[in-house]
Scaffold this active site. Sequence first.
Site, mmCIF file in Angstrom:
data_model
loop_
_atom_site.group_PDB
_atom_site.id
_atom_site.type_symbol
_atom_site.label_atom_id
_atom_site.label_comp_id
_atom_site.label_asym_id
_atom_site.label_seq_id
_atom_site.Cartn_x
_atom_site.Cartn_y
_atom_site.Cartn_z
ATOM 1 N N ILE A 14 0.829 -1.206 0.000
ATOM 2 C CA ILE A 14 0.000 0.000 0.000
ATOM 3 C C ILE A 14 0.859 1.250 0.000
ATOM 4 O O ILE A 14 0.555 2.233 -0.667
ATOM 5 C CB ILE A 14 -0.946 0.003 1.220
ATOM 6 C CG1 ILE A 14 -1.879 -1.202 1.186
ATOM 7 C CG2 ILE A 14 -1.770 1.292 1.244
ATOM 8 C CD1 ILE A 14 -2.709 -1.355 2.443
ATOM 9 N N ARG A 34 13.300 0.880 5.952
ATOM 10 C CA ARG A 34 14.374 0.399 6.829
ATOM 11 C C ARG A 34 15.570 -0.064 6.015
ATOM 12 O O ARG A 34 16.716 0.137 6.409
ATOM 13 C CB ARG A 34 13.862 -0.741 7.714
ATOM 14 C CG ARG A 34 12.958 -0.283 8.847
ATOM 15 C CD ARG A 34 12.581 -1.440 9.731
ATOM 16 N NE ARG A 34 11.818 -2.446 8.999
ATOM 17 C CZ ARG A 34 11.441 -3.611 9.508
ATOM 18 N NH1 ARG A 34 11.785 -3.923 10.752
ATOM 19 N NH2 ARG A 34 10.718 -4.462 8.800
ATOM 20 N N VAL A 55 11.148 3.564 11.700
ATOM 21 C CA VAL A 55 10.257 4.405 12.500
ATOM 22 C C VAL A 55 10.222 4.002 13.967
ATOM 23 O O VAL A 55 9.739 4.765 14.813
ATOM 24 C CB VAL A 55 8.818 4.419 11.930
ATOM 25 C CG1 VAL A 55 8.810 4.956 10.518
ATOM 26 C CG2 VAL A 55 8.177 3.043 11.993
ATOM 27 N N TYR A 143 -1.500 -5.875 17.223
ATOM 28 C CA TYR A 143 -1.848 -5.042 16.073
ATOM 29 C C TYR A 143 -3.090 -4.202 16.360
ATOM 30 O O TYR A 143 -3.101 -2.982 16.153
ATOM 31 C CB TYR A 143 -2.074 -5.923 14.848
ATOM 32 C CG TYR A 143 -2.371 -5.165 13.576
ATOM 33 C CD1 TYR A 143 -1.342 -4.698 12.777
ATOM 34 C CD2 TYR A 143 -3.686 -4.939 13.164
ATOM 35 C CE1 TYR A 143 -1.613 -4.012 11.596
ATOM 36 C CE2 TYR A 143 -3.954 -4.256 11.989
ATOM 37 C CZ TYR A 143 -2.913 -3.800 11.211
ATOM 38 O OH TYR A 143 -3.184 -3.114 10.046
ATOM 39 N N LYS A 147 -3.275 -0.092 16.659
ATOM 40 C CA LYS A 147 -4.096 0.706 15.750
ATOM 41 C C LYS A 147 -5.151 1.510 16.512
ATOM 42 O O LYS A 147 -5.474 2.641 16.131
ATOM 43 C CB LYS A 147 -4.757 -0.188 14.705
ATOM 44 C CG LYS A 147 -3.788 -0.797 13.703
ATOM 45 C CD LYS A 147 -2.979 0.252 12.948
ATOM 46 C CE LYS A 147 -2.184 -0.365 11.797
ATOM 47 N NZ LYS A 147 -1.316 0.621 11.109
#
Length: 219
Positions: A14, A34, A55, A143, A147
Amino acid sequence: MTKTVLVTGGNRGIGLAIAKGLIANDRRVIIGARDLASGMEAAETIGAEAVELDVSDRQSIQRCAEYIGPVDILVNNAGVLYDRRVLQNPGDFDVSMATMVHGPFYLIQQFEDHMRKNNFGRIVNMSSEWGSFSEGLLGPNAYGIAKAALNAMTKALSAQLPNNVKINSACPGWVRTGMGGFTAPRSPEEGADTPIWLATLPDDGPTGGFFRDREPLGW
């Protein structure tokens, strides 16, 4: 003046589709990866630039910011997905939060001053319905927790940023990527549509929202 875009995790899936779409909108696009070699290879295919960026590492974020300079549009796309039980694998929680919550926060902190001074900014946090309480918070383990926290940060920071610096969360849906699997119904380009829309919002566009298919999604 051409706007500068940073797409984290933009070397594939994406993220790469978002980067490609924003180049088509006449933006200067920088892919954060990375693995710099992978980032440069991907960037070359679409006419973008690349920068080494982990990040989850604050020093890497600082080096990236010093190297690329001011950013007008920030797409926090980088993510990780573990399917192990989080209480038995606390390291999964640490990496997930560092990658999908702490990293976006520190990147926003790096670039928001320029956005304020320039009277323009767009911040897109790539989230998921799996982090939505209204959808049942069904994301697997760390996850979904990360989120949900990213969504909370989006909402909270929207109250602290001026209206001309717009921050929103985007759910791309279930997309055919290395993370989503190749039986998913959506292409990367379909998943990229809403974040590209949010990254290019007009001055009267929304801020502090959560969107899927360009429509509001419940927190």
